[in-house]
Design a protein around this motif. Structure first.
Motif, PDB file in Angstrom:
ATOM      1  N   ALA A  96       0.505   1.204  10.243  1.00 26.28           N
ATOM      2  CA  ALA A  96      -0.116   1.906   9.116  1.00 26.28           C
ATOM      3  C   ALA A  96       0.901   2.747   8.358  1.00 26.28           C
ATOM      4  O   ALA A  96       0.875   2.806   7.121  1.00 26.28           O
ATOM      5  N   GLU A  97       1.818   3.411   9.067  1.00 24.81           N
ATOM      6  CA  GLU A  97       2.824   4.230   8.385  1.00 24.81           C
ATOM      7  C   GLU A  97       3.793   3.359   7.599  1.00 24.81           C
ATOM      8  O   GLU A  97       4.211   3.724   6.494  1.00 24.81           O
ATOM      9  N   ALA A  98       4.127   2.184   8.135  1.00 26.18           N
ATOM     10  CA  ALA A  98       4.964   1.257   7.373  1.00 26.18           C
ATOM     11  C   ALA A  98       4.238   0.797   6.113  1.00 26.18           C
ATOM     12  O   ALA A  98       4.843   0.677   5.038  1.00 26.18           O
ATOM     13  N   ALA A  99       2.937   0.543   6.224  1.00 28.62           N
ATOM     14  CA  ALA A  99       2.152   0.146   5.055  1.00 28.62           C
ATOM     15  C   ALA A  99       2.121   1.257   4.018  1.00 28.62           C
ATOM     16  O   ALA A  99       2.195   1.001   2.806  1.00 28.62           O
ATOM     17  N   ARG A 100       2.016   2.498   4.472  1.00 33.14           N
ATOM     18  CA  ARG A 100       2.015   3.624   3.530  1.00 33.14           C
ATOM     19  C   ARG A 100       3.325   3.671   2.737  1.00 33.14           C
ATOM     20  O   ARG A 100       3.328   3.882   1.514  1.00 33.14           O
ATOM     21  N   ASN A 101       4.434   3.440   3.413  1.00 29.80           N
ATOM     22  CA  ASN A 101       5.706   3.432   2.706  1.00 29.80           C
ATOM     23  C   ASN A 101       5.822   2.255   1.751  1.00 29.80           C
ATOM     24  O   ASN A 101       6.401   2.377   0.668  1.00 29.80           O
ATOM     25  N   LEU A 102       5.273   1.107   2.136  1.00 35.46           N
ATOM     26  CA  LEU A 102       5.256  -0.027   1.212  1.00 35.46           C
ATOM     27  C   LEU A 102       4.425   0.299  -0.029  1.00 35.46           C
ATOM     28  O   LEU A 102       4.778  -0.081  -1.153  1.00 35.46           O
ATOM     29  N   ALA A 103       3.321   1.012   0.161  1.00 38.81           N
ATOM     30  CA  ALA A 103       2.507   1.417  -0.989  1.00 38.81           C
ATOM     31  C   ALA A 103       3.275   2.374  -1.900  1.00 38.81           C
ATOM     32  O   ALA A 103       3.173   2.285  -3.129  1.00 38.81           O
ATOM     33  N   VAL A 104       4.038   3.288  -1.313  1.00 34.52           N
ATOM     34  CA  VAL A 104       4.849   4.201  -2.123  1.00 34.52           C
ATOM     35  C   VAL A 104       5.873   3.419  -2.938  1.00 34.52           C
ATOM     36  O   VAL A 104       6.077   3.679  -4.133  1.00 34.52           O
ATOM     37  N   LEU A 105       6.525   2.448  -2.315  1.00 29.18           N
ATOM     38  CA  LEU A 105       7.505   1.635  -3.034  1.00 29.18           C
ATOM     39  C   LEU A 105       6.836   0.839  -4.151  1.00 29.18           C
ATOM     40  O   LEU A 105       7.391   0.692  -5.250  1.00 29.18           O
ATOM     41  N   GLY A 106       5.638   0.302  -3.879  1.00 29.84           N
ATOM     42  CA  GLY A 106       4.907  -0.403  -4.931  1.00 29.84           C
ATOM     43  C   GLY A 106       4.583   0.503  -6.102  1.00 29.84           C
ATOM     44  O   GLY A 106       4.680   0.116  -7.267  1.00 29.84           O
ATOM     45  N   ARG A 107       4.196   1.738  -5.792  1.00 29.29           N
ATOM     46  CA  ARG A 107       3.918   2.713  -6.846  1.00 29.29           C
ATOM     47  C   ARG A 107       5.163   2.993  -7.678  1.00 29.29           C
ATOM     48  O   ARG A 107       5.104   3.042  -8.913  1.00 29.29           O
ATOM     49  N   LYS A 108       6.295   3.168  -7.016  1.00 27.99           N
ATOM     50  CA  LYS A 108       7.528   3.454  -7.741  1.00 27.99           C
ATOM     51  C   LYS A 108       7.966   2.270  -8.598  1.00 27.99           C
ATOM     52  O   LYS A 108       8.649   2.443  -9.609  1.00 27.99           O
ATOM     53  N   ALA A 109       7.558   1.056  -8.207  1.00 29.87           N
ATOM     54  CA  ALA A 109       7.845  -0.135  -9.007  1.00 29.87           C
ATOM     55  C   ALA A 109       6.806  -0.361 -10.102  1.00 29.87           C
ATOM     56  O   ALA A 109       6.875  -1.356 -10.823  1.00 29.87           O
ATOM     57  N   HIS A 110       5.829   0.564 -10.223  1.00 29.84           N
ATOM     58  CA  HIS A 110       4.747   0.490 -11.209  1.00 29.84           C
ATOM     59  C   HIS A 110       3.767  -0.645 -10.914  1.00 29.84           C
ATOM     60  O   HIS A 110       3.052  -1.087 -11.802  1.00 29.84           O
ATOM     61  N   TRP A 111       3.703  -1.077  -9.674  1.00 30.09           N
ATOM     62  CA  TRP A 111       2.696  -2.061  -9.255  1.00 30.09           C
ATOM     63  C   TRP A 111       1.504  -1.287  -8.702  1.00 30.09           C
ATOM     64  O   TRP A 111       1.193  -1.316  -7.508  1.00 30.09           O
ATOM     65  N   HIS A 112       0.821  -0.600  -9.583  1.00 29.38           N
ATOM     66  CA  HIS A 112      -0.172   0.369  -9.125  1.00 29.38           C
ATOM     67  C   HIS A 112      -1.357  -0.284  -8.419  1.00 29.38           C
ATOM     68  O   HIS A 112      -1.828   0.225  -7.390  1.00 29.38           O
ATOM     69  N   ASP A 113      -1.854  -1.386  -8.956  1.00 33.20           N
ATOM     70  CA  ASP A 113      -3.002  -2.038  -8.319  1.00 33.20           C
ATOM     71  C   ASP A 113      -2.639  -2.536  -6.922  1.00 33.20           C
ATOM     72  O   ASP A 113      -3.417  -2.367  -5.963  1.00 33.20           O
ATOM     73  N   ALA A 114      -1.454  -3.152  -6.813  1.00 34.33           N
ATOM     74  CA  ALA A 114      -1.015  -3.643  -5.507  1.00 34.33           C
ATOM     75  C   ALA A 114      -0.811  -2.481  -4.533  1.00 34.33           C
ATOM     76  O   ALA A 114      -1.182  -2.571  -3.354  1.00 34.33           O
ATOM     77  N   ALA A 115      -0.218  -1.404  -5.017  1.00 32.61           N
ATOM     78  CA  ALA A 115       0.028  -0.248  -4.157  1.00 32.61           C
ATOM     79  C   ALA A 115      -1.287   0.342  -3.648  1.00 32.61           C
ATOM     80  O   ALA A 115      -1.404   0.714  -2.469  1.00 32.61           O
ATOM     81  N   ARG A 132      -9.588   3.136  13.157  1.00 26.77           N
ATOM     82  CA  ARG A 132     -10.885   3.787  13.377  1.00 26.77           C
ATOM     83  C   ARG A 132     -11.187   3.962  14.867  1.00 26.77           C
ATOM     84  O   ARG A 132     -12.065   4.746  15.232  1.00 26.77           O
ATOM     85  N   THR A 133     -10.464   3.220  15.707  1.00 23.88           N
ATOM     86  CA  THR A 133     -10.668   3.361  17.153  1.00 23.88           C
ATOM     87  C   THR A 133      -9.495   4.087  17.815  1.00 23.88           C
ATOM     88  O   THR A 133      -9.400   4.097  19.045  1.00 23.88           O
ATOM     89  N   ALA A 134      -8.609   4.684  16.995  1.00 21.61           N
ATOM     90  CA  ALA A 134      -7.409   5.348  17.531  1.00 21.61           C
ATOM     91  C   ALA A 134      -7.568   6.850  17.620  1.00 21.61           C
ATOM     92  O   ALA A 134      -6.578   7.577  17.684  1.00 21.61           O
ATOM     93  N   GLY A 135      -8.801   7.330  17.589  1.00 24.70           N
ATOM     94  CA  GLY A 135      -9.062   8.746  17.793  1.00 24.70           C
ATOM     95  C   GLY A 135      -8.572   9.620  16.649  1.00 24.70           C
ATOM     96  O   GLY A 135      -8.516   9.208  15.490  1.00 24.70           O
ATOM     97  N   ARG A 136      -8.210  10.834  16.996  1.00 22.85           N
ATOM     98  CA  ARG A 136      -7.821  11.829  16.001  1.00 22.85           C
ATOM     99  C   ARG A 136      -6.591  11.393  15.199  1.00 22.85           C
ATOM    100  O   ARG A 136      -6.540  11.563  13.990  1.00 22.85           O
TER     101      ARG A 136
END
Length: 341
Positions: A142-161, A175-179
């Protein structure tokens, strides 16, 4: 008033050699990028093999370097982590080295994003996701995906991000990983809110921010996360809101969001520096030059290497230099950031 003028490039610096190499703070970002690139491409001399416990210890120190903005030290430690991690992963059947390497690549991605080095950032983020998947660690994925979304945003691929962040937040494994799983979901939704802001979607930004804030309130305080030193909680949501309000063109709302947050409550020097530079950005857009410079000087006091090396901050300082009268304080800051000789 548009003060976000592209900054002049900082002067180059030789690569560090050995543990005690030195470089100017203004050029440490270039040094770090060069060394990370070499490590990711497998260039340079082979390092002695590390045991997993040694690699974990080194990673903890690298995370401390990041959160205290000790980038000269990080420029030595993080590339070596990548090299040693690859060697250990290739010679082990255990998932532990792959997870440690995934975490190292996640940290490298965050640093490359900060230094606006997108090409290497994409490579690092993708490797982090693949390694985290191989290690079967949903939080690291999930944290790797978050960074990929940030990179997509910086590339102006907003919908993909947006899709990357929100799809990752909906992963049943979180959802099953607790707090900690809930906290990671909050970070992803918070990331999506900032992406909506960058796309000019004020209502979407505020709706997603409210959703992230609801998760933070339900958790009842900050939840620390292994791959995100600031963790997740009401403070992190509020800090992101300052940046988001700036991005949708409402500096008055950004300053109001900043007044609602005590910088002393922020978990690291890196986050406190981000707070003051976001405040400086809002003040710049309001034409309040003197206050903007004072905010930048406070950011510099909190984290000198962060202020001097980060391209976004250099751009703001450069914009101040060319848009109006200068003071000795502004010229000194510009000189320390490599913008004046």
């Amino acid at each position: 008033m548009n003060l976000a003028v592209t900054a002049a490039a900082a002067a180059g610096a030789p690569l560090l050699s050995g543990d005690k190499g030195t470089t100017s703070e203004a050029a440490v970002g270039e040094t770090l990028v060069s060394r990370l690139g070499d490590a990711m491409l497998g260039l340079g001399s082979r390092l002695p093999d590390m045991r997993p416990e040694t690699l974990g210890w080194e990673l903890s120190h690298a995370l401390t370097d990041f959160h205290t903005c000790q980038y000269t030290s990080l420029a030595v430690r993080l590339p070596r982590l990548l090299q040693a991690g690859h060697a250990l992963t290739s010679s082990s059947d255990s998932p532990e080295p792959a997870l440690l390497l995934a975490q190292s690549y996640t940290l490298a991605t965050r640093m490359l994003i900060k230094l606006d080095e997108q090409q290497l950032g994409w490579m690092a983020a993708d490797r982090a996701r693949q390694l985290a998947t191989a290690a079967n660690d949903p939080l690291a994925v999930a944290e790797a995906a978050r960074n990929l979304a940030v990179l997509g945003r910086k590339a102006h691929w907003h919908d993909a991000a947006l899709s990357v962040a929100l799809d990752a937040a909906d992963d049943p494994a979180l959802r099953t990983a607790g707090r900690r799983g809930a906290a990671q979901r909050g970070l992803l939704i918070q990331c999506a809110a900032y992406t909506a802001a960058r796309n000019g979607d004020r209502d979407g930004m505020r709706d997603l921010t409210a959703e992230a804030a609801s998760i933070a309130d339900a958790l009842g305080g900050t939840t620390l996360l292994r791959d995100h030193g600031g963790g997740f909680g009401p403070v992190t949501v509020q800090l992101h809101l300052i940046s988001a309000e700036n991005s949708v063109g409402d500096p008055a709302a950004a300053l109001a969001a900043a007044r609602a947050l005590s910088p002393k409550a922020l978990p690291s020097q890196e986050r406190r520096s981000r707070y003051y530079t976001d405040v400086a950005t809002a003040l710049a857009h309001r034409g309040r030059r003197d206050e903007c410079v004072r905010a930048l000087l406070t950011a510099e006091q909190a984290a000198p290497e962060e202020t001097h090396a980060r391209p976004a901050v250099k751009s703001l300082i450069s914009g101040l230099l060319v848009s109006g009268r200068t003071t000795s304080e502004l010229r000194g800051l510009a000189a320390r950031s490599g913008l004046l000789t």
